[in-house]
Design a protein around this motif. Sequence first.
Motif, PDB file in Angstrom:
ATOM      1  N   ARG A 157     -12.391 -46.232 -68.041  1.00 43.65           N
ATOM      2  CA  ARG A 157     -12.523 -47.510 -68.748  1.00 43.65           C
ATOM      3  C   ARG A 157     -13.506 -47.430 -69.915  1.00 43.65           C
ATOM      4  NH1 ARG A 157     -17.031 -50.577 -67.110  1.00 43.65           N
ATOM      5  NH2 ARG A 157     -16.039 -52.380 -68.073  1.00 43.65           N
ATOM      6  N   VAL A 158     -14.384 -46.436 -69.909  1.00 40.58           N
ATOM      7  CA  VAL A 158     -15.251 -46.128 -71.053  1.00 40.58           C
ATOM      8  C   VAL A 158     -15.139 -44.625 -71.278  1.00 40.58           C
ATOM      9  CG1 VAL A 158     -16.912 -48.005 -70.671  1.00 40.58           C
ATOM     10  CG2 VAL A 158     -17.253 -45.808 -69.520  1.00 40.58           C
ATOM     11  N   ASP A 159     -15.398 -44.185 -72.494  1.00 39.38           N
ATOM     12  CA  ASP A 159     -15.444 -42.737 -72.694  1.00 39.38           C
ATOM     13  C   ASP A 159     -16.662 -42.166 -71.993  1.00 39.38           C
ATOM     14  OD1 ASP A 159     -13.257 -41.513 -74.043  1.00 39.38           O
ATOM     15  OD2 ASP A 159     -13.741 -42.701 -75.830  1.00 39.38           O
ATOM     16  N   PRO A 213     -36.660 -49.676 -67.061  1.00 33.94           N
ATOM     17  CA  PRO A 213     -35.446 -49.752 -66.256  1.00 33.94           C
ATOM     18  C   PRO A 213     -34.163 -49.898 -67.069  1.00 33.94           C
ATOM     19  CG  PRO A 213     -37.148 -51.154 -65.333  1.00 33.94           C
ATOM     20  CD  PRO A 213     -37.665 -50.670 -66.643  1.00 33.94           C
ATOM     21  N   GLY A 214     -34.198 -50.694 -68.136  1.00 32.16           N
ATOM     22  CA  GLY A 214     -32.997 -50.875 -68.950  1.00 32.16           C
ATOM     23  C   GLY A 214     -31.868 -51.582 -68.233  1.00 32.16           C
ATOM     24  N   LEU A 215     -32.192 -52.326 -67.180  1.00 34.26           N
ATOM     25  CA  LEU A 215     -31.157 -52.944 -66.360  1.00 34.26           C
ATOM     26  C   LEU A 215     -30.609 -54.225 -66.968  1.00 34.26           C
ATOM     27  CD1 LEU A 215     -32.779 -52.317 -62.874  1.00 34.26           C
ATOM     28  CD2 LEU A 215     -30.847 -51.107 -63.894  1.00 34.26           C
ATOM     29  N   ASP A 216     -31.176 -54.658 -68.088  1.00 33.51           N
ATOM     30  CA  ASP A 216     -30.643 -55.854 -68.742  1.00 33.51           C
ATOM     31  C   ASP A 216     -29.479 -55.519 -69.666  1.00 33.51           C
ATOM     32  OD1 ASP A 216     -32.247 -54.404 -70.426  1.00 33.51           O
ATOM     33  OD2 ASP A 216     -33.213 -56.139 -71.357  1.00 33.51           O
ATOM     34  N   ALA A 217     -29.194 -54.231 -69.870  1.00 31.50           N
ATOM     35  CA  ALA A 217     -28.047 -53.834 -70.690  1.00 31.50           C
ATOM     36  C   ALA A 217     -26.755 -54.288 -70.011  1.00 31.50           C
ATOM     37  CB  ALA A 217     -28.033 -52.325 -70.892  1.00 31.50           C
ATOM     38  N   ALA A 267     -25.246 -51.813 -67.692  1.00 29.47           N
ATOM     39  CA  ALA A 267     -26.051 -51.646 -66.482  1.00 29.47           C
ATOM     40  C   ALA A 267     -25.741 -52.742 -65.480  1.00 29.47           C
ATOM     41  CB  ALA A 267     -27.537 -51.641 -66.833  1.00 29.47           C
ATOM     42  N   GLN A 268     -25.594 -53.971 -65.956  1.00 26.57           N
ATOM     43  CA  GLN A 268     -25.259 -55.084 -65.070  1.00 26.57           C
ATOM     44  C   GLN A 268     -23.886 -54.890 -64.435  1.00 26.57           C
ATOM     45  OE1 GLN A 268     -27.202 -57.875 -64.139  1.00 26.57           O
ATOM     46  NE2 GLN A 268     -28.789 -56.533 -64.995  1.00 26.57           N
ATOM     47  N   GLU A 269     -22.924 -54.431 -65.231  1.00 30.89           N
ATOM     48  CA  GLU A 269     -21.585 -54.163 -64.695  1.00 30.89           C
ATOM     49  C   GLU A 269     -21.638 -53.054 -63.646  1.00 30.89           C
ATOM     50  OE1 GLU A 269     -18.874 -53.304 -67.823  1.00 30.89           O
ATOM     51  OE2 GLU A 269     -19.445 -55.050 -69.019  1.00 30.89           O
ATOM     52  N   PHE A 270     -22.431 -52.039 -63.922  1.00 26.98           N
ATOM     53  CA  PHE A 270     -22.567 -50.922 -62.986  1.00 26.98           C
ATOM     54  C   PHE A 270     -23.170 -51.386 -61.664  1.00 26.98           C
ATOM     55  CE2 PHE A 270     -25.629 -47.595 -61.520  1.00 26.98           C
ATOM     56  CZ  PHE A 270     -24.697 -46.737 -60.966  1.00 26.98           C
ATOM     57  N   LEU A 271     -24.242 -52.169 -61.727  1.00 28.03           N
ATOM     58  CA  LEU A 271     -24.877 -52.661 -60.506  1.00 28.03           C
ATOM     59  C   LEU A 271     -23.907 -53.498 -59.679  1.00 28.03           C
ATOM     60  CD1 LEU A 271     -28.389 -53.738 -61.859  1.00 28.03           C
ATOM     61  CD2 LEU A 271     -27.887 -51.803 -60.364  1.00 28.03           C
ATOM     62  N   ALA A 300     -15.088 -46.693 -58.637  1.00 31.62           N
ATOM     63  CA  ALA A 300     -14.754 -48.108 -58.747  1.00 31.62           C
ATOM     64  C   ALA A 300     -15.190 -48.676 -60.103  1.00 31.62           C
ATOM     65  CB  ALA A 300     -15.431 -48.908 -57.625  1.00 31.62           C
ATOM     66  N   TRP A 301     -16.318 -48.193 -60.605  1.00 36.21           N
ATOM     67  CA  TRP A 301     -16.831 -48.692 -61.871  1.00 36.21           C
ATOM     68  C   TRP A 301     -16.102 -48.097 -63.084  1.00 36.21           C
ATOM     69  CZ3 TRP A 301     -20.979 -46.411 -65.242  1.00 36.21           C
ATOM     70  CH2 TRP A 301     -21.323 -47.288 -66.268  1.00 36.21           C
ATOM     71  N   LEU A 302     -15.770 -46.804 -62.976  1.00 36.82           N
ATOM     72  CA  LEU A 302     -15.242 -46.081 -64.139  1.00 36.82           C
ATOM     73  C   LEU A 302     -13.732 -46.096 -64.264  1.00 36.82           C
ATOM     74  CD1 LEU A 302     -17.604 -42.969 -63.991  1.00 36.82           C
ATOM     75  CD2 LEU A 302     -17.708 -44.859 -65.626  1.00 36.82           C
ATOM     76  N   SER A 303     -13.037 -46.466 -63.182  1.00 36.02           N
ATOM     77  CA  SER A 303     -11.570 -46.463 -63.244  1.00 36.02           C
ATOM     78  C   SER A 303     -11.075 -47.603 -64.128  1.00 36.02           C
ATOM     79  CB  SER A 303     -10.989 -46.600 -61.838  1.00 36.02           C
ATOM     80  OG  SER A 303     -11.322 -45.470 -61.058  1.00 36.02           O
ATOM     81  N   PRO A 304      -9.976 -47.389 -64.836  1.00 39.12           N
ATOM     82  CA  PRO A 304      -9.428 -48.470 -65.682  1.00 39.12           C
ATOM     83  C   PRO A 304      -9.047 -49.667 -64.851  1.00 39.12           C
ATOM     84  CG  PRO A 304      -7.883 -46.625 -65.485  1.00 39.12           C
ATOM     85  CD  PRO A 304      -9.153 -46.171 -64.880  1.00 39.12           C
ATOM     86  N   ARG A 305      -9.168 -50.863 -65.450  1.00 37.15           N
ATOM     87  CA  ARG A 305      -8.884 -52.108 -64.717  1.00 37.15           C
ATOM     88  C   ARG A 305      -7.640 -52.781 -65.272  1.00 37.15           C
ATOM     89  NH1 ARG A 305     -15.219 -54.082 -64.742  1.00 37.15           N
ATOM     90  NH2 ARG A 305     -15.984 -52.341 -63.518  1.00 37.15           N
TER      91      ARG A 305
END
Length: 358
Positions: free
Chosen positions: A119-121, A284-288, A291-295, A353-358
């Motif tokens: 879903r992302v390069d 942390p950089g968790l506000d990106a 990053a939120q999508e990953f969490l 689950a995060w990286l697979s196309p949706r």
Amino acid sequence: MPELDLTATSADLTRAVCDIPSVSGDEASLADAIEAAVARYPHLEVTRDGDTLVARTDTGKAQRVVIAGHIDTVPINGNVPTRNIEQDGEPYIWGRGTVDMKSGLAVQLKLAAELVDPRVDLTWMWYDHEEVDAASNGLNRLSQNRPDLFVGDFAILGEPSNGQVEGGCNGTLRAVVRTHGVRAHSARSWIGENAIHAAAPVLARLAEYRPRDVAVEGLVYREGLNAVRIGGGVAGNVVPDLCEVEVNYRFAPNHTVAQAADHVRNVFEGFEVEITDAAAGARPGLDAPLAQEFLAAVGAEPRPKYGWTDVARFSALGIPAVNYGPGDALLAHHDEERVPIAQIEAVEQGLRAWLSPR
């Protein structure tokens, strides 16, 4: 040359990469095996720099994620080859590198082969010389030789985190605190001045030091200041004229190296202090947004990373980065190093689950 089957389970692949010894400075065999394995997949553009491998997708996606891990280990001590064991009814893989960090490496290799249209390069980085001095670090070398590869919106480092997400990392600084004296024969010690005795206040300040808990972007980082080495003396019958106490300061990522150095000098005011090594931490950089999508995708509650990791290299380049990998960091470098198979599988499932196309 040993071969790696990237269609194997992540647990079997963990054993395979662990059973190829790759102590720092001797990573070539594993690097060769990784290069041969990923070169079979046409969706990956493969680059090699020394014993560091980079494999990239180029599908024209709007965002790019860098996922990295080191391929070296600390020295083997009778714990290779790996073996399957059971602890409290749970299956584990035992052996050098299972925690730090070849189980994470195995997950990355498997997903690099599998995710043809993510879903992302993706930029996968597998690098050498992480377990030794920073000057030899393969990721550092790659950033100098091929800065064009360090393009991304978010980065994940597969360091052991018990399958949880650990944001950013503390910074680290080493300093030598010196005391001086005057040499004399120990039978006539009143003629001299004992530099080791003069170091007593240095140790007292360390014993009395209370580390700070520092909140940074919602995560609380615990600092630490500790003596890690002490040396002095020239002979058994000579009053020493020099004593050196080496200290290590772990500081929260909202402080710069300069601020950390000032803090150490303030703690040891009145003594000679030489800063010998330092590396900034990473916020942390968790506000990106990524990053939120990953969490959300991996269902993790973020925690702070107390130790320094290479996420700091990405952070310095403006790329938010987190640690996410199987294995308990308390068992890293341990002779009984072992990782739960369920944790390897969970990290694989979370990333997929995060990286697979949706």
